[in-house]
Design a protein around this motif. Structure first.
Motif, PDB file in Angstrom:
ATOM      1  N   PHE A   1       0.718  -0.970  -0.221  1.00 11.82           N
ATOM      2  CA  PHE A   1      -0.023   0.194   0.185  1.00 11.82           C
ATOM      3  C   PHE A   1       0.915   1.321  -0.276  1.00 11.82           C
ATOM      4  N   GLU A   2       0.623   2.295  -0.407  1.00 16.00           N
ATOM      5  CA  GLU A   2       1.158   3.849  -0.359  1.00 16.00           C
ATOM      6  C   GLU A   2      -0.464   4.564   0.145  1.00 16.00           C
ATOM      7  N   THR A   3       0.409   5.831   0.874  1.00 18.44           N
ATOM      8  CA  THR A   3      -1.073   6.332   0.930  1.00 18.44           C
ATOM      9  C   THR A   3      -1.278   7.586  -0.411  1.00 18.44           C
ATOM     10  N   ALA A   4      -2.400   7.652   0.245  1.00 19.01           N
ATOM     11  CA  ALA A   4      -2.900   8.634  -1.418  1.00 19.01           C
ATOM     12  C   ALA A   4      -3.734   9.672  -1.247  1.00 19.01           C
ATOM     13  N   GLN A   5      -3.097   9.505   0.349  1.00 19.33           N
ATOM     14  CA  GLN A   5      -3.462  11.368   1.618  1.00 19.33           C
ATOM     15  C   GLN A   5      -3.638  10.721   2.803  1.00 19.33           C
ATOM     16  N   SER A   6      -2.363  11.370   3.728  1.00 15.37           N
ATOM     17  CA  SER A   6      -1.964  11.631   4.820  1.00 15.37           C
ATOM     18  C   SER A   6      -1.057  12.930   4.874  1.00 15.37           C
ATOM     19  N   PRO A   7      -0.941  12.901   6.252  1.00 11.88           N
ATOM     20  CA  PRO A   7      -0.577  14.456   6.530  1.00 11.88           C
ATOM     21  C   PRO A   7       1.367  13.876   6.616  1.00 11.88           C
ATOM     22  N   MET A   8       1.978  12.481   6.477  1.00  9.04           N
ATOM     23  CA  MET A   8       3.006  12.029   6.263  1.00  9.04           C
ATOM     24  C   MET A   8       2.795  10.779   5.419  1.00  9.04           C
ATOM     25  N   PRO A   9       3.389  11.221   4.252  1.00  7.95           N
ATOM     26  CA  PRO A   9       3.560  10.072   3.409  1.00  7.95           C
ATOM     27  C   PRO A   9       3.953   8.752   3.620  1.00  7.95           C
ATOM     28  N   PHE A  10       3.978   7.630   3.487  1.00  7.91           N
ATOM     29  CA  PHE A  10       4.286   6.109   3.960  1.00  7.91           C
ATOM     30  C   PHE A  10       3.596   5.258   2.797  1.00  7.91           C
ATOM     31  N   ASN A  11       4.986   4.124   3.530  1.00  6.73           N
ATOM     32  CA  ASN A  11       4.039   2.788   2.495  1.00  6.73           C
ATOM     33  C   ASN A  11       3.968   1.829   3.639  1.00  6.73           C
ATOM     34  N   LEU A  12       3.137   0.786   3.492  1.00  2.60           N
ATOM     35  CA  LEU A  12       2.737  -0.244   4.589  1.00  2.60           C
ATOM     36  C   LEU A  12       2.323  -1.245   3.427  1.00  2.60           C
ATOM     37  N   TRP A  13       3.473  -2.299   4.117  1.00  2.00           N
ATOM     38  CA  TRP A  13       2.923  -3.718   2.931  1.00  2.00           C
ATOM     39  C   TRP A  13       2.782  -4.983   4.548  1.00  2.00           C
ATOM     40  N   ILE A  14       1.778  -5.834   3.688  1.00  2.00           N
ATOM     41  CA  ILE A  14       1.119  -7.461   4.297  1.00  2.00           C
ATOM     42  C   ILE A  14       2.240  -8.352   3.924  1.00  2.00           C
ATOM     43  N   GLN A  15       2.764  -9.160   4.241  1.00  3.95           N
ATOM     44  CA  GLN A  15       3.864 -10.513   4.020  1.00  3.95           C
ATOM     45  C   GLN A  15       2.668 -11.227   4.905  1.00  3.95           C
ATOM     46  N   VAL A  16       2.192 -12.474   3.977  1.00  2.46           N
ATOM     47  CA  VAL A  16       1.673 -13.891   4.493  1.00  2.46           C
ATOM     48  C   VAL A  16       3.008 -14.867   4.068  1.00  2.46           C
ATOM     49  N   LEU A  17       3.195 -15.938   4.921  1.00  5.52           N
ATOM     50  CA  LEU A  17       3.448 -17.024   4.298  1.00  5.52           C
ATOM     51  C   LEU A  17       2.980 -18.490   5.167  1.00  5.52           C
ATOM     52  N   PRO A  18       3.327 -19.085   4.900  1.00  4.11           N
ATOM     53  CA  PRO A  18       3.213 -20.677   5.322  1.00  4.11           C
ATOM     54  C   PRO A  18       3.606 -20.970   6.094  1.00  4.11           C
ATOM     55  N   VAL A  19       3.065 -21.784   6.816  1.00  3.67           N
ATOM     56  CA  VAL A  19       4.016 -22.328   7.876  1.00  3.67           C
ATOM     57  C   VAL A  19       3.357 -23.995   7.545  1.00  3.67           C
ATOM     58  N   ASP A  20       2.087 -23.616   7.296  1.00  3.95           N
ATOM     59  CA  ASP A  20       1.918 -25.355   6.640  1.00  3.95           C
ATOM     60  C   ASP A  20       0.691 -25.243   5.982  1.00  3.95           C
ATOM     61  N   GLU A  21      -0.242 -25.974   5.641  1.00  7.19           N
ATOM     62  CA  GLU A  21      -1.127 -26.222   4.649  1.00  7.19           C
ATOM     63  C   GLU A  21      -2.505 -25.571   4.922  1.00  7.19           C
ATOM     64  N   ASN A  22      -2.471 -25.855   6.793  1.00  6.91           N
ATOM     65  CA  ASN A  22      -3.579 -24.444   7.176  1.00  6.91           C
ATOM     66  C   ASN A  22      -3.201 -23.203   8.380  1.00  6.91           C
ATOM     67  N   ASN A  23      -1.820 -23.157   7.959  1.00  5.71           N
ATOM     68  CA  ASN A  23      -1.890 -22.089   9.028  1.00  5.71           C
ATOM     69  C   ASN A  23      -0.665 -21.578   8.223  1.00  5.71           C
ATOM     70  N   SER A  24      -1.013 -19.647   8.132  1.00  6.22           N
ATOM     71  CA  SER A  24       0.653 -18.683   8.010  1.00  6.22           C
ATOM     72  C   SER A  24       0.445 -17.961   8.652  1.00  6.22           C
ATOM     73  N   LYS A  25       1.583 -17.050   8.783  1.00  2.46           N
ATOM     74  CA  LYS A  25       2.338 -16.007   9.358  1.00  2.46           C
ATOM     75  C   LYS A  25       2.402 -14.866   8.543  1.00  2.46           C
TER      76      LYS A  25
END
Length: 137
Positions: free
Chosen positions: A75-99
């Motif tokens: 993600f990136e800010t389209a409107q914000s008092p301070m510009p920033f980038n945000l990202w959400i990382q998702v990795l598998p732990v096994d077939e039914n769980n992730s982190k």
């Protein structure tokens, strides 16, 4: 550029389920009732953007700028008092769980860094905690 990372959150759902939900912001409709109205106001969203008003910070709008299926949404800010980038990382732990980990990079002026670093780190952790509690079915 300053970097703020959440702790790693364990999600009891498959990576694909988590990615599918976070990559389409229309899914926020399922958790709208969990948003604390005393802390966040004017909560709106569509497939690619989410917008909130956070007193005393003001209006913040984030837009998805990259989807790396099934492991990351940026993600990136389209409107914000301070510009920033945000990202959400998702990795598998096994077939039914992730982190998951949430990361924010912000270009904070030196004079403000000491004042905003603590609250920003706390905010990143709270976002990650909230994301970890969503049912990704």
């Amino acid at each position: 550029m300053s970097k703020y990372e959440s702790s790693i959150k364990h999600i009891p759902y498959p990576q694909e389920n988590v990615y599918r939900n976070i990559s389409d912001l229309n899914n926020l409709a399922r958790v709208r009732d969990r948003v604390p109205s005393d802390k966040i106001q004017d909560f709106s969203f569509d497939q690619d953007t989410v917008s909130v008003s956070v007193p005393p910070v003001g209006q913040i709008t984030l837009r998805i700028v990259e989807r790396d299926e099934p492991k990351c949404v940026k993600f990136e800010t389209a409107q914000s008092p301070m510009p920033f980038n945000l990202w959400i990382q998702v990795l598998p732990v096994d077939e039914n769980n992730s982190k998951m980990k949430v990361t924010v990079k912000a270009d904070i002026p030196f004079m403000l860094k000491a004042m905003v670093s603590g609250p920003l780190q706390d905010g990143v952790e709270k976002v990650a905690d909230a994301l970890a509690q969503i049912p990704y079915e």
